[in-house]
Design a protein around this motif. Structure first.
Motif, short mmCIF file in Angstrom:
data_model
loop_
_atom_site.label_atom_id
_atom_site.label_comp_id
_atom_site.label_asym_id
_atom_site.label_seq_id
_atom_site.Cartn_x
_atom_site.Cartn_y
_atom_site.Cartn_z
N LEU A 299 0.98 -1.00 -0.27
CA LEU A 299 0.11 -0.15 -0.22
C LEU A 299 0.90 1.26 0.22
O LEU A 299 2.72 1.51 0.53
CB LEU A 299 -0.89 0.12 1.26
N ASP A 300 0.39 2.27 -0.43
CA ASP A 300 1.07 3.36 -0.55
C ASP A 300 1.52 4.19 1.22
O ASP A 300 2.14 5.40 1.22
CB ASP A 300 0.45 4.19 -1.07
N THR B 239 1.59 -3.86 4.53
CA THR B 239 0.34 -5.11 3.45
C THR B 239 0.33 -6.10 3.82
O THR B 239 0.33 -6.40 5.18
CB THR B 239 2.85 -5.28 3.33
N ILE B 240 -0.15 -6.28 3.13
CA ILE B 240 -1.13 -7.17 3.24
C ILE B 240 -0.96 -8.32 2.57
O ILE B 240 -0.78 -8.74 1.34
CB ILE B 240 -2.74 -6.48 3.14
N VAL B 241 -0.54 -9.77 3.14
CA VAL B 241 -0.06 -10.53 2.09
C VAL B 241 -1.25 -11.86 3.54
O VAL B 241 -1.73 -12.31 4.16
CB VAL B 241 1.05 -11.67 3.48
N VAL B 242 -1.55 -12.32 2.01
CA VAL B 242 -2.45 -13.66 1.68
C VAL B 242 -2.23 -14.78 1.31
O VAL B 242 -1.41 -14.58 0.20
CB VAL B 242 -4.17 -13.11 1.28
N GLY B 243 -2.96 -15.96 1.61
CA GLY B 243 -2.68 -16.91 0.44
C GLY B 243 -3.71 -16.89 -0.51
O GLY B 243 -4.51 -16.57 -0.84
N TYR B 244 -3.37 -18.14 -1.56
CA TYR B 244 -4.59 -18.22 -2.89
C TYR B 244 -5.47 -18.48 -2.85
O TYR B 244 -6.53 -18.18 -2.88
CB TYR B 244 -3.43 -18.86 -3.87
N VAL C 264 -1.29 -8.74 8.12
CA VAL C 264 -1.23 -6.85 7.79
C VAL C 264 -0.29 -6.75 8.36
O VAL C 264 0.22 -6.65 10.08
CB VAL C 264 -2.86 -6.13 8.20
N TYR C 265 0.56 -5.85 8.14
CA TYR C 265 2.47 -5.39 8.34
C TYR C 265 1.80 -4.14 7.83
O TYR C 265 1.32 -3.71 7.09
CB TYR C 265 3.63 -6.13 7.79
N LEU C 266 3.12 -3.11 9.09
CA LEU C 266 2.86 -1.39 8.90
C LEU C 266 4.34 -0.74 9.15
O LEU C 266 4.35 -1.97 10.35
CB LEU C 266 1.69 -0.88 10.26
N ASN C 267 4.74 -0.96 8.03
CA ASN C 267 5.95 -0.40 8.08
C ASN C 267 7.26 -1.54 8.78
O ASN C 267 7.83 -1.85 9.67
CB ASN C 267 6.56 0.97 9.02
N ASP C 268 6.37 -2.83 7.73
CA ASP C 268 7.63 -4.03 8.61
C ASP C 268 6.91 -4.45 9.97
O ASP C 268 7.58 -5.74 10.11
CB ASP C 268 8.86 -4.14 7.81
#
Length: 129
Positions: A31-32, A36-41, A110-114
């Protein structure tokens, strides 16, 4: 981040997806805001309402990559991490991304600034305290 009885309102509203990394094991939405959003398929993408009975919802891996890529590249209007373990992210174009604990290959974080902000666990969702 705001906590309610059954959910956390994640601080992603108004952010836009600027990059999508289709890794072999998961999908990473950058995201700007540096989140970061991480999801499985196995996480579901839908142009529908996102309910349990949404017939339009299907796993990310089942969508044509070009359709999924276009659906996910928009501004976030709602982002919720439920204590039950469901992650629900809704975009301005009407599409939704949903990961529930009972979906196969749909782990979400969900991550914010790693830094880990919210993670789906086997028994629900939690924040990194």
């Amino acid at each position: 981040m705001r906590e309610l009885e059954d959910r956390w309102i994640l601080p992603l509203r108004g952010d836009s997806v600027v990059d999508i990394d289709w890794d072999p094991r998961d999908v990473r939405l950058t995201l700007d805001s540096q989140a970061t959003i991480v999801v499985g398929y196995g996480a579901h993408l839908t142009p529908g309402n996102g309910s349990t009975f949404d017939r339009d919802a299907k796993p990310l891996g089942d969508w044509e990559r070009s359709v999924a890529d276009e659906a996910l590249r928009d501004r976030i209007v709602s982002s919720v991490g439920f204590k039950s373990g469901t992650l629900r992210v809704w975009f301005a174009n009407g599409w939704g991304l949903i990961s529930r604990t009972h979906y196969t290959n749909a782990a979400a974080a969900v991550y914010l600034n790693d830094d880990l902000l919210w993670v789906q666990t086997e028994s629900g969702g939690s924040i990194d305290a």
